[in-house]
Design a protein around this motif. Sequence first.
Motif, mmCIF file in Angstrom:
data_model
loop_
_atom_site.group_PDB
_atom_site.id
_atom_site.type_symbol
_atom_site.label_atom_id
_atom_site.label_comp_id
_atom_site.label_asym_id
_atom_site.label_seq_id
_atom_site.Cartn_x
_atom_site.Cartn_y
_atom_site.Cartn_z
ATOM 1 N N VAL A 91 -11.189 -3.773 7.993
ATOM 2 C CA VAL A 91 -10.118 -2.770 7.983
ATOM 3 C C VAL A 91 -8.780 -3.448 8.250
ATOM 4 C CG1 VAL A 91 -9.199 -0.705 9.114
ATOM 5 C CG2 VAL A 91 -11.664 -0.906 8.678
ATOM 6 N N SER A 92 -8.766 -4.366 9.214
ATOM 7 C CA SER A 92 -7.532 -5.091 9.538
ATOM 8 C C SER A 92 -7.084 -5.972 8.381
ATOM 9 C CB SER A 92 -7.739 -5.949 10.796
ATOM 10 O OG SER A 92 -8.012 -5.148 11.913
ATOM 11 N N SER A 93 -8.029 -6.683 7.758
ATOM 12 C CA SER A 93 -7.651 -7.572 6.657
ATOM 13 C C SER A 93 -7.123 -6.774 5.472
ATOM 14 C CB SER A 93 -8.838 -8.439 6.234
ATOM 15 O OG SER A 93 -9.900 -7.675 5.707
ATOM 16 N N ARG A 94 -7.713 -5.609 5.196
ATOM 17 C CA ARG A 94 -7.237 -4.769 4.096
ATOM 18 C C ARG A 94 -5.819 -4.275 4.375
ATOM 19 N NH1 ARG A 94 -10.740 -0.881 4.392
ATOM 20 N NH2 ARG A 94 -12.297 -1.977 3.156
ATOM 21 N N GLU A 95 -5.580 -3.829 5.605
ATOM 22 C CA GLU A 95 -4.247 -3.342 5.965
ATOM 23 C C GLU A 95 -3.224 -4.466 5.906
ATOM 24 O OE1 GLU A 95 -2.032 -0.896 9.615
ATOM 25 O OE2 GLU A 95 -4.206 -1.212 9.648
ATOM 26 N N LEU A 96 -3.621 -5.637 6.371
ATOM 27 C CA LEU A 96 -2.732 -6.794 6.365
ATOM 28 C C LEU A 96 -2.358 -7.186 4.934
ATOM 29 C CD1 LEU A 96 -1.416 -9.171 7.939
ATOM 30 C CD2 LEU A 96 -3.585 -10.377 7.673
ATOM 31 N N ILE A 97 -3.339 -7.279 4.063
ATOM 32 C CA ILE A 97 -3.103 -7.691 2.678
ATOM 33 C C ILE A 97 -2.219 -6.687 1.937
ATOM 34 C CG2 ILE A 97 -4.274 -8.014 0.445
ATOM 35 C CD1 ILE A 97 -6.574 -9.313 2.094
ATOM 36 N N SER A 98 -2.219 -5.436 2.379
ATOM 37 C CA SER A 98 -1.430 -4.389 1.730
ATOM 38 C C SER A 98 0.019 -4.330 2.212
ATOM 39 C CB SER A 98 -2.093 -3.027 1.965
ATOM 40 O OG SER A 98 -3.420 -3.020 1.453
ATOM 41 N N LEU A 99 0.375 -5.122 3.232
ATOM 42 C CA LEU A 99 1.737 -5.085 3.769
ATOM 43 C C LEU A 99 2.753 -5.617 2.760
ATOM 44 C CD1 LEU A 99 1.143 -6.478 7.389
ATOM 45 C CD2 LEU A 99 1.645 -4.104 6.761
ATOM 46 N N PRO A 100 3.956 -5.016 2.686
ATOM 47 C CA PRO A 100 5.002 -5.530 1.792
ATOM 48 C C PRO A 100 5.366 -6.981 2.077
ATOM 49 C CG PRO A 100 5.541 -3.316 2.516
ATOM 50 C CD PRO A 100 4.337 -3.731 3.302
ATOM 51 N N VAL A 101 5.382 -7.387 3.354
ATOM 52 C CA VAL A 101 5.748 -8.763 3.685
ATOM 53 C C VAL A 101 4.714 -9.746 3.146
ATOM 54 C CG1 VAL A 101 4.616 -8.803 5.966
ATOM 55 C CG2 VAL A 101 6.605 -10.265 5.521
ATOM 56 N N VAL A 102 3.467 -9.340 3.080
ATOM 57 C CA VAL A 102 2.425 -10.185 2.502
ATOM 58 C C VAL A 102 2.568 -10.209 0.982
ATOM 59 C CG1 VAL A 102 -0.075 -10.475 2.226
ATOM 60 C CG2 VAL A 102 0.882 -9.835 4.454
ATOM 61 N N GLY A 103 3.020 -9.103 0.417
ATOM 62 C CA GLY A 103 3.268 -9.052 -1.019
ATOM 63 C C GLY A 103 4.372 -9.989 -1.475
ATOM 64 N N GLN A 104 5.223 -10.450 -0.548
ATOM 65 C CA GLN A 104 6.297 -11.390 -0.877
ATOM 66 C C GLN A 104 5.818 -12.845 -0.895
ATOM 67 O OE1 GLN A 104 9.283 -10.541 2.081
ATOM 68 N NE2 GLN A 104 9.381 -8.383 1.516
ATOM 69 N N SER A 105 4.605 -13.075 -0.427
ATOM 70 C CA SER A 105 4.042 -14.423 -0.422
ATOM 71 C C SER A 105 3.721 -14.869 -1.848
ATOM 72 C CB SER A 105 2.772 -14.443 0.430
ATOM 73 O OG SER A 105 2.068 -15.666 0.270
ATOM 74 N N ARG A 106 3.738 -16.169 -2.075
ATOM 75 C CA ARG A 106 3.424 -16.693 -3.404
ATOM 76 C C ARG A 106 1.937 -16.597 -3.731
ATOM 77 N NH1 ARG A 106 7.544 -21.964 -3.495
ATOM 78 N NH2 ARG A 106 9.434 -20.736 -3.938
ATOM 79 N N HIS A 107 1.130 -16.481 -2.720
ATOM 80 C CA HIS A 107 -0.294 -16.237 -2.924
ATOM 81 C C HIS A 107 -0.870 -15.616 -1.666
ATOM 82 C CE1 HIS A 107 -0.394 -20.524 -1.331
ATOM 83 N NE2 HIS A 107 -1.086 -19.846 -0.416
ATOM 84 N N ILE A 108 -2.042 -15.033 -1.801
ATOM 85 C CA ILE A 108 -2.815 -14.563 -0.660
ATOM 86 C C ILE A 108 -4.149 -15.288 -0.725
ATOM 87 C CG2 ILE A 108 -3.869 -12.589 0.495
ATOM 88 C CD1 ILE A 108 -1.812 -10.802 -0.930
#
Length: 260
Positions: A91-108
């Motif tokens: 649940v935490s990893s899903r929420e984290l990956i969905s964050l806008p700041v994570v969306g600004q990363s060049r990769h996940i």
Amino acid sequence: MKIAASDFDRTLFFPEHYSTSGGIAETDLESIDRWRAAGHQFGIVTGRSYRMLQHGIKDSSLSLDFAVCLTGATIYNKDGSLLFQDVLNNVSSRELISLPVVGQSRHIACLTAYGEYIYVQSELSWFKIIDDLPEFTQIDLFTAQCLKGICQISLQYESEEKAAAAVNEINKMNLGVHAYRNAQAVDIVNNSVNKAVGLDNLLAENGWRQWGVLTIGDGANDLPMIDMFAGFTLVSADAEIQKHAAKVYSSVAEMLSDNI
């Protein structure tokens, strides 16, 4: 017996300087050999996955007695067998990956004890521009959000400043995780995990807690193990890191020679 645990990138591994010896200085390799010949143990504590660590040392003569990987979330014996893993709550990893700041990363990068699963968000991602990488599984965002067994999520930003801002934003949230910056990279693990905890788990698993422990690292993610074990750092480390170290050395070789 003594246990020596070194950070890898920018502490022991400098491919731009020591390309002829697999990215590690010959003096460091020779000192590690002398250390192990004296009956001591030597290993790496890194934010890399185990496969990426093995890929990093493949062109050198370095032999390891243990590896603590993914910022302490996974531990491996000398033969590469997994001793321990600490997995992110899905649940935490899903929420984290969905964050806008994570969306600004060049990769996940969703890193598990057994493999690397990468959602590439930019052509400037290291997973696009670096040729010499071990094979990884490329996934889409939905798969990243649903993936189980993740031990560390790793990100890459266009600058150190943006990476630092991402770390601050993520660490202010109540997601049960902690983010560490290493230059442009950000590594995210469970709150209960860091390099010191990983190393201590290794000592417990192998019955090594009675032995003296030396640690050395150069970055913010090394501070927990430097603090817990009265560890060391390098002259190339930032002044803030040097403040925490019991002693500042010019190299891993110097640390080992001083303590053998």
